[in-house]
Design a protein around this motif. Sequence first.
Motif, mmCIF file in Angstrom:
data_model
loop_
_atom_site.group_PDB
_atom_site.id
_atom_site.type_symbol
_atom_site.label_atom_id
_atom_site.label_comp_id
_atom_site.label_asym_id
_atom_site.label_seq_id
_atom_site.Cartn_x
_atom_site.Cartn_y
_atom_site.Cartn_z
ATOM 1 N N ARG A 1 33.587 40.826 28.816
ATOM 2 C CA ARG A 1 34.867 41.505 28.979
ATOM 3 C C ARG A 1 35.867 41.048 27.922
ATOM 4 O O ARG A 1 35.897 39.883 27.537
ATOM 5 C CB ARG A 1 35.444 41.249 30.380
ATOM 6 C CG ARG A 1 34.633 41.881 31.504
ATOM 7 C CD ARG A 1 35.281 41.618 32.861
ATOM 8 N NE ARG A 1 34.660 42.411 33.905
ATOM 9 C CZ ARG A 1 33.668 41.996 34.677
ATOM 10 N NH1 ARG A 1 33.184 40.771 34.513
ATOM 11 N NH2 ARG A 1 33.153 42.783 35.604
ATOM 12 N N MET B 1 30.559 50.803 44.103
ATOM 13 C CA MET B 1 31.619 49.834 44.363
ATOM 14 C C MET B 1 32.088 49.235 43.046
ATOM 15 O O MET B 1 31.278 48.878 42.195
ATOM 16 C CB MET B 1 31.114 48.731 45.300
ATOM 17 C CG MET B 1 32.168 47.687 45.644
ATOM 18 S SD MET B 1 31.526 46.371 46.705
ATOM 19 C CE MET B 1 31.195 47.315 48.195
ATOM 20 N N ALA B 2 33.395 49.134 42.882
ATOM 21 C CA ALA B 2 33.960 48.582 41.644
ATOM 22 C C ALA B 2 33.631 47.096 41.528
ATOM 23 O O ALA B 2 33.524 46.381 42.528
ATOM 24 C CB ALA B 2 35.466 48.785 41.626
ATOM 25 N N ALA B 3 33.470 46.649 40.279
ATOM 26 C CA ALA B 3 33.237 45.225 40.040
ATOM 27 C C ALA B 3 34.480 44.431 40.428
ATOM 28 O O ALA B 3 35.598 44.951 40.423
ATOM 29 C CB ALA B 3 32.899 45.005 38.571
ATOM 30 N N SER B 4 34.281 43.173 40.754
ATOM 31 C CA SER B 4 35.394 42.329 41.181
ATOM 32 C C SER B 4 35.229 40.917 40.632
ATOM 33 O O SER B 4 34.102 40.415 40.497
ATOM 34 C CB SER B 4 35.471 42.283 42.711
ATOM 35 O OG SER B 4 36.441 41.352 43.139
ATOM 36 N N LEU B 5 36.362 40.281 40.313
ATOM 37 C CA LEU B 5 36.359 38.888 39.860
ATOM 38 C C LEU B 5 36.867 37.947 40.947
ATOM 39 O O LEU B 5 37.141 36.780 40.689
ATOM 40 C CB LEU B 5 37.231 38.742 38.602
ATOM 41 C CG LEU B 5 36.794 39.563 37.391
ATOM 42 C CD1 LEU B 5 37.756 39.354 36.232
ATOM 43 C CD2 LEU B 5 35.374 39.192 36.971
ATOM 44 N N THR B 6 36.975 38.465 42.164
ATOM 45 C CA THR B 6 37.451 37.666 43.289
ATOM 46 C C THR B 6 36.555 36.444 43.499
ATOM 47 O O THR B 6 35.333 36.527 43.370
ATOM 48 C CB THR B 6 37.478 38.510 44.577
ATOM 49 O OG1 THR B 6 38.287 39.663 44.349
ATOM 50 C CG2 THR B 6 38.048 37.713 45.737
ATOM 51 N N ASN B 7 37.190 35.320 43.802
ATOM 52 C CA ASN B 7 36.493 34.053 44.066
ATOM 53 C C ASN B 7 35.822 33.454 42.837
ATOM 54 O O ASN B 7 34.962 32.578 42.964
ATOM 55 C CB ASN B 7 35.459 34.216 45.191
ATOM 56 C CG ASN B 7 36.097 34.582 46.509
ATOM 57 O OD1 ASN B 7 37.187 34.100 46.836
ATOM 58 N ND2 ASN B 7 35.437 35.449 47.275
ATOM 59 N N GLN B 8 36.206 33.927 41.654
ATOM 60 C CA GLN B 8 35.721 33.316 40.419
ATOM 61 C C GLN B 8 36.878 32.633 39.696
ATOM 62 O O GLN B 8 38.033 33.035 39.830
ATOM 63 C CB GLN B 8 35.106 34.368 39.495
ATOM 64 C CG GLN B 8 33.853 35.022 40.041
ATOM 65 C CD GLN B 8 33.248 35.996 39.062
ATOM 66 O OE1 GLN B 8 33.167 35.722 37.868
ATOM 67 N NE2 GLN B 8 32.824 37.145 39.548
ATOM 68 N N GLY C 1 43.513 38.260 37.290
ATOM 69 C CA GLY C 1 43.580 37.139 38.221
ATOM 70 C C GLY C 1 43.284 35.822 37.521
ATOM 71 O O GLY C 1 42.636 34.931 38.083
ATOM 72 N N GLU D 1 34.263 33.318 35.041
ATOM 73 C CA GLU D 1 34.308 34.487 34.154
ATOM 74 C C GLU D 1 35.263 34.171 32.998
ATOM 75 O O GLU D 1 36.417 33.769 33.220
ATOM 76 C CB GLU D 1 34.804 35.719 34.903
ATOM 77 C CG GLU D 1 34.926 36.964 34.046
ATOM 78 C CD GLU D 1 33.588 37.586 33.666
ATOM 79 O OE1 GLU D 1 33.551 38.395 32.715
ATOM 80 O OE2 GLU D 1 32.576 37.261 34.333
#
Length: 302
Positions: free
Chosen positions: A100, A1-8, A117, A72
Amino acid sequence: MAASLTNQLVVALSSRALFDFEAENKVFEDGDDSAYMALQLSRLDEIANPGCAFPLVKKLLALNTPEEQRVEVVIVSRNDPVSGLRIFRSAEHHELNLTRGVFTRGSPAYRYLKPLGAKLFLSAHEHDVRAALEAGFPAARVFAQSMTEADKHPNEIRIAFDGDAVLFSDEAERVFKKDGLPAFTAHERSKALQPLPPGPFKPLLDAIHKLQQETAQNSPIRIRTALVTARSAPAHERAIRTLMQWNISIDEAMFLGGLEKGPFLKEFEPDFFFDDQTGHCESATQAGPVGHVISGIANQSE
Protein backbone atom coordinates in the motif's frame (compact mmCIF):
# COMPACT_ATOMS: atom_id res chain seq x y z
CA MET A 1 -15.92 -7.61 2.28
CA ALA A 2 -13.60 -4.60 2.26
CA ALA A 3 -10.05 -5.04 3.51
CA SER A 4 -9.33 -3.73 6.99
CA LEU A 5 -6.26 -2.71 9.00
CA THR A 6 -8.08 -3.03 12.32
CA ASN A 7 -6.01 -4.56 15.13
CA GLN A 8 -2.76 -4.06 13.21
CA LEU A 9 0.13 -1.78 14.04
CA VAL A 10 0.06 0.58 11.06
CA VAL A 11 3.36 2.34 10.37
CA ALA A 12 3.26 5.10 7.76
CA LEU A 13 6.50 6.49 6.43
CA SER A 14 7.84 8.61 3.66
CA SER A 15 10.07 7.26 0.91
CA ARG A 16 13.09 9.13 2.34
CA ALA A 17 12.51 7.51 5.73
CA LEU A 18 12.65 4.02 4.23
CA PHE A 19 15.25 4.52 1.49
CA ASP A 20 18.28 6.73 0.92
CA PHE A 21 16.91 9.28 -1.54
CA GLU A 22 19.00 12.21 -0.31
CA ALA A 23 20.65 12.82 -3.68
CA GLU A 24 17.31 12.70 -5.52
CA ASN A 25 15.72 14.92 -2.90
CA LYS A 26 18.03 17.80 -3.80
CA VAL A 27 16.35 17.88 -7.21
CA PHE A 28 12.92 17.68 -5.55
CA GLU A 29 13.71 20.61 -3.24
CA ASP A 30 14.70 22.75 -6.21
CA GLY A 31 10.98 22.83 -6.99
CA ASP A 32 11.17 21.15 -10.38
CA ASP A 33 9.08 18.05 -9.82
CA SER A 34 9.19 17.10 -13.49
CA ALA A 35 12.98 16.85 -13.28
CA TYR A 36 12.65 14.77 -10.12
CA MET A 37 10.14 12.44 -11.81
CA ALA A 38 12.44 12.05 -14.79
CA LEU A 39 15.40 11.28 -12.52
CA GLN A 40 13.50 8.63 -10.56
CA LEU A 41 12.20 7.08 -13.77
CA SER A 42 15.72 6.96 -15.20
CA ARG A 43 16.78 5.12 -12.05
CA LEU A 44 13.82 2.74 -12.00
CA ASP A 45 16.08 -0.29 -12.27
CA GLU A 46 18.54 1.10 -9.71
CA ILE A 47 17.67 -0.41 -6.33
CA ALA A 48 17.57 2.21 -3.58
CA ASN A 49 19.79 1.73 -0.55
CA PRO A 50 18.27 1.38 2.94
CA GLY A 51 17.37 4.56 4.78
CA CYS A 52 16.97 5.50 8.41
CA ALA A 53 13.80 3.52 9.14
CA PHE A 54 14.76 0.43 7.11
CA PRO A 55 16.01 -1.69 10.05
CA LEU A 56 12.86 -1.04 12.09
CA VAL A 57 10.54 -1.75 9.15
CA LYS A 58 12.33 -4.96 8.19
CA LYS A 59 12.07 -6.34 11.72
CA LEU A 60 8.49 -5.24 12.32
CA LEU A 61 7.34 -6.93 9.12
CA ALA A 62 9.04 -10.12 10.28
CA LEU A 63 6.43 -10.31 13.06
CA ASN A 64 3.81 -11.18 10.43
CA THR A 65 2.99 -14.81 9.69
CA PRO A 66 0.83 -16.46 7.02
CA GLU A 67 -1.77 -16.94 9.74
CA GLU A 68 -1.67 -13.45 11.28
CA GLN A 69 -0.93 -9.98 9.94
CA ARG A 70 0.21 -7.95 12.93
CA VAL A 71 2.01 -5.06 11.22
CA GLU A 72 1.17 -3.05 8.10
CA VAL A 73 3.72 -0.65 6.63
CA VAL A 74 2.39 1.97 4.21
CA ILE A 75 4.36 4.49 2.16
CA VAL A 76 2.81 7.94 2.64
CA SER A 77 4.91 10.26 0.55
CA ARG A 78 5.02 13.70 -1.06
CA ASN A 79 6.59 11.96 -4.04
CA ASP A 80 4.66 11.42 -7.26
CA PRO A 81 3.19 8.09 -8.43
CA VAL A 82 6.01 7.64 -10.97
CA SER A 83 8.54 7.68 -8.12
CA GLY A 84 6.35 5.11 -6.41
CA LEU A 85 7.37 2.60 -9.07
CA ARG A 86 10.98 2.70 -7.90
CA ILE A 87 9.97 2.61 -4.23
CA PHE A 88 7.90 -0.54 -4.59
CA ARG A 89 10.49 -2.16 -6.84
CA SER A 90 13.22 -1.43 -4.29
CA ALA A 91 11.03 -2.77 -1.48
CA GLU A 92 10.47 -5.99 -3.41
CA HIS A 93 14.22 -6.37 -3.98
CA HIS A 94 14.87 -5.97 -0.26
CA GLU A 95 12.10 -8.51 0.48
CA LEU A 96 9.88 -6.01 2.25
CA ASN A 97 6.24 -6.92 1.86
CA LEU A 98 4.83 -3.47 1.08
CA THR A 99 1.59 -3.34 -0.91
CA ARG A 100 0.00 0.00 0.00
CA GLY A 101 1.11 3.54 -0.74
CA VAL A 102 -0.18 7.11 -1.00
CA PHE A 103 1.71 9.56 -3.22
CA THR A 104 0.69 13.24 -3.15
CA ARG A 105 3.12 14.95 -5.56
CA GLY A 106 4.12 17.74 -3.20
CA SER A 107 0.87 18.10 -1.26
CA PRO A 108 0.77 17.43 2.51
CA ALA A 109 0.85 13.69 3.08
CA TYR A 110 -0.14 13.53 6.75
CA ARG A 111 -3.85 13.89 5.86
CA TYR A 112 -4.01 10.19 5.06
CA LEU A 113 -2.89 9.01 8.50
CA LYS A 114 -6.45 9.10 9.86
CA PRO A 115 -8.05 6.71 7.33
CA LEU A 116 -5.04 4.42 7.72
CA GLY A 117 -5.33 4.41 11.51
CA ALA A 118 -1.57 4.98 11.72
CA LYS A 119 0.17 4.49 15.06
CA LEU A 120 3.47 5.91 13.79
CA PHE A 121 4.45 8.34 11.05
CA LEU A 122 8.08 8.80 10.05
CA SER A 123 9.05 11.45 7.56
CA ALA A 124 11.95 13.71 6.64
CA HIS A 125 9.48 16.55 5.99
CA GLU A 126 9.22 18.76 9.08
CA HIS A 127 5.88 20.36 8.20
CA ASP A 128 4.17 16.99 7.79
CA VAL A 129 5.61 15.77 11.10
CA ARG A 130 4.46 18.86 13.00
CA ALA A 131 1.00 18.66 11.44
CA ALA A 132 0.70 14.96 12.24
CA LEU A 133 1.64 15.57 15.87
CA GLU A 134 -0.89 18.39 16.12
CA ALA A 135 -3.52 16.01 14.74
CA GLY A 136 -2.74 13.49 17.50
CA PHE A 137 -0.55 10.99 15.64
CA PRO A 138 2.83 9.78 16.96
CA ALA A 139 5.23 11.26 14.42
CA ALA A 140 8.93 12.01 14.12
CA ARG A 141 11.30 13.64 11.67
CA VAL A 142 13.94 11.12 10.72
CA PHE A 143 17.61 11.96 10.89
CA ALA A 144 18.79 10.76 7.50
CA GLN A 145 22.40 10.63 8.70
CA SER A 146 21.60 8.10 11.43
CA MET A 147 23.47 4.81 11.40
CA THR A 148 21.49 1.98 9.78
CA GLU A 149 22.53 -1.60 10.48
CA ALA A 150 19.59 -3.91 9.85
CA ASP A 151 21.57 -6.99 10.82
CA LYS A 152 22.20 -5.95 14.43
CA HIS A 153 20.31 -8.16 16.89
CA PRO A 154 18.33 -9.98 14.17
CA ASN A 155 16.08 -11.63 16.75
CA GLU A 156 15.16 -8.46 18.62
CA ILE A 157 13.35 -5.23 17.82
CA ARG A 158 14.89 -2.56 20.04
CA ILE A 159 13.02 0.71 20.48
CA ALA A 160 14.06 3.48 22.86
CA PHE A 161 12.00 6.47 23.97
CA ASP A 162 12.68 9.73 25.75
CA GLY A 163 10.21 10.48 28.53
CA ASP A 164 9.04 14.08 28.83
CA ALA A 165 7.31 15.45 25.70
CA VAL A 166 7.54 12.00 24.07
CA LEU A 167 5.96 9.25 26.21
CA PHE A 168 4.77 11.78 28.77
CA SER A 169 3.46 15.32 28.36
CA ASP A 170 5.82 18.26 28.70
CA GLU A 171 4.19 19.34 31.97
CA ALA A 172 7.31 18.79 34.06
CA GLU A 173 9.67 20.05 31.35
CA ARG A 174 7.81 23.37 31.38
CA VAL A 175 8.55 23.71 35.09
CA PHE A 176 12.22 23.01 34.42
CA LYS A 177 12.40 25.53 31.56
CA LYS A 178 10.68 28.22 33.61
CA ASP A 179 12.13 27.81 37.09
CA GLY A 180 15.16 25.53 36.82
CA LEU A 181 16.24 22.16 38.20
CA PRO A 182 15.47 22.70 41.92
CA ALA A 183 11.87 23.69 41.09
CA PHE A 184 11.54 20.73 38.71
CA THR A 185 12.81 18.32 41.36
CA ALA A 186 10.47 19.71 44.01
CA HIS A 187 7.54 19.60 41.57
CA GLU A 188 8.15 15.96 40.65
CA ARG A 189 8.76 14.90 44.24
CA SER A 190 5.46 16.45 45.33
CA LYS A 191 3.59 14.75 42.47
CA ALA A 192 5.36 11.38 42.63
CA LEU A 193 2.08 9.53 43.15
CA GLN A 194 0.25 11.48 40.43
CA PRO A 195 0.67 9.94 36.94
CA LEU A 196 2.07 12.20 34.25
CA PRO A 197 -0.35 13.06 31.44
CA PRO A 198 0.29 11.02 28.29
CA GLY A 199 2.57 12.43 25.62
CA PRO A 200 2.35 12.13 21.83
CA PHE A 201 3.96 8.69 21.72
CA LYS A 202 1.74 7.02 24.33
CA PRO A 203 -0.45 5.45 21.55
CA LEU A 204 2.64 3.91 19.95
CA LEU A 205 3.87 2.61 23.30
CA ASP A 206 0.45 1.02 23.87
CA ALA A 207 0.59 -0.67 20.46
CA ILE A 208 4.18 -1.85 20.97
CA HIS A 209 3.31 -3.24 24.41
CA LYS A 210 0.37 -5.14 22.92
CA LEU A 211 2.61 -6.59 20.20
CA GLN A 212 5.19 -7.47 22.83
CA GLN A 213 2.65 -9.50 24.75
CA GLU A 214 1.19 -11.18 21.67
CA THR A 215 4.57 -12.30 20.34
CA ALA A 216 6.31 -13.19 23.61
CA GLN A 217 5.67 -16.92 23.29
CA ASN A 218 5.22 -17.66 19.59
CA SER A 219 7.58 -15.45 17.61
CA PRO A 220 11.29 -15.84 16.86
CA ILE A 221 11.61 -12.06 17.18
CA ARG A 222 11.29 -10.35 20.55
CA ILE A 223 10.55 -6.69 21.22
CA ARG A 224 12.74 -4.85 23.73
CA THR A 225 11.99 -1.32 24.91
CA ALA A 226 13.94 1.30 26.83
CA LEU A 227 13.20 4.61 28.52
CA VAL A 228 16.18 6.95 28.13
CA THR A 229 15.60 10.17 30.04
CA ALA A 230 17.49 13.13 31.46
CA ARG A 231 15.56 12.64 34.70
CA SER A 232 17.35 11.42 37.81
CA ALA A 233 16.31 10.49 41.34
CA PRO A 234 14.00 11.57 42.91
CA ALA A 235 12.20 12.59 39.66
CA HIS A 236 12.53 9.02 38.41
CA GLU A 237 9.74 7.82 40.69
CA ARG A 238 6.95 9.67 38.92
CA ALA A 239 8.03 8.31 35.54
CA ILE A 240 8.09 4.72 36.80
CA ARG A 241 4.77 5.06 38.61
CA THR A 242 3.18 6.54 35.48
CA LEU A 243 4.17 3.48 33.45
CA MET A 244 2.85 1.26 36.23
CA GLN A 245 -0.46 3.15 36.17
CA TRP A 246 -0.63 2.55 32.41
CA ASN A 247 0.03 -1.19 32.98
CA ILE A 248 3.05 -0.98 30.70
CA SER A 249 6.42 -2.49 31.50
CA ILE A 250 9.68 -1.17 30.03
CA ASP A 251 12.61 -3.56 29.70
CA GLU A 252 15.33 -1.00 30.44
CA ALA A 253 15.29 2.45 32.04
CA MET A 254 18.16 4.94 32.03
CA PHE A 255 17.88 7.96 34.33
CA LEU A 256 20.86 9.94 33.16
CA GLY A 257 20.59 13.23 35.07
CA GLY A 258 21.54 15.27 32.03
CA LEU A 259 24.39 13.07 30.78
CA GLU A 260 24.82 12.76 27.02
CA LYS A 261 22.49 10.05 25.75
CA GLY A 262 24.51 8.86 22.76
CA PRO A 263 27.04 6.68 24.63
CA PHE A 264 24.27 4.91 26.55
CA LEU A 265 22.21 4.33 23.43
CA LYS A 266 25.31 2.99 21.73
CA GLU A 267 25.30 0.19 24.30
CA PHE A 268 21.55 -0.45 23.89
CA GLU A 269 21.84 -0.35 20.06
CA PRO A 270 18.26 0.64 19.20
CA ASP A 271 16.56 0.05 15.89
CA PHE A 272 14.99 3.45 16.57
CA PHE A 273 15.18 6.14 19.25
CA PHE A 274 12.66 8.96 19.72
CA ASP A 275 13.47 12.25 21.47
CA ASP A 276 12.04 15.77 21.45
CA GLN A 277 15.34 17.66 21.67
CA THR A 278 17.64 18.09 18.71
CA GLY A 279 20.77 17.93 20.87
CA HIS A 280 19.85 14.50 22.18
CA CYS A 281 18.90 13.37 18.66
CA GLU A 282 22.26 14.47 17.27
CA SER A 283 24.08 12.65 20.06
CA ALA A 284 22.02 9.53 19.41
CA THR A 285 22.90 9.31 15.71
CA GLN A 286 26.14 7.57 16.70
CA ALA A 287 24.05 4.72 18.11
CA GLY A 288 21.38 4.11 15.49
CA PRO A 289 18.34 5.51 13.68
CA VAL A 290 16.79 8.57 15.30
CA GLY A 291 13.46 10.39 15.08
CA HIS A 292 12.97 13.96 16.29
CA VAL A 293 9.57 14.33 17.98
CA ILE A 294 8.85 17.99 17.24
CA SER A 295 6.57 18.59 20.20
CA GLY A 296 6.50 20.24 23.60
CA ILE A 297 8.07 23.41 24.91
CA ALA A 298 11.56 22.53 23.63
CA ASN A 299 10.33 22.91 20.04
CA GLN A 300 8.12 25.97 20.31
CA SER A 301 10.83 28.34 19.16
CA GLU A 302 12.36 26.07 16.52
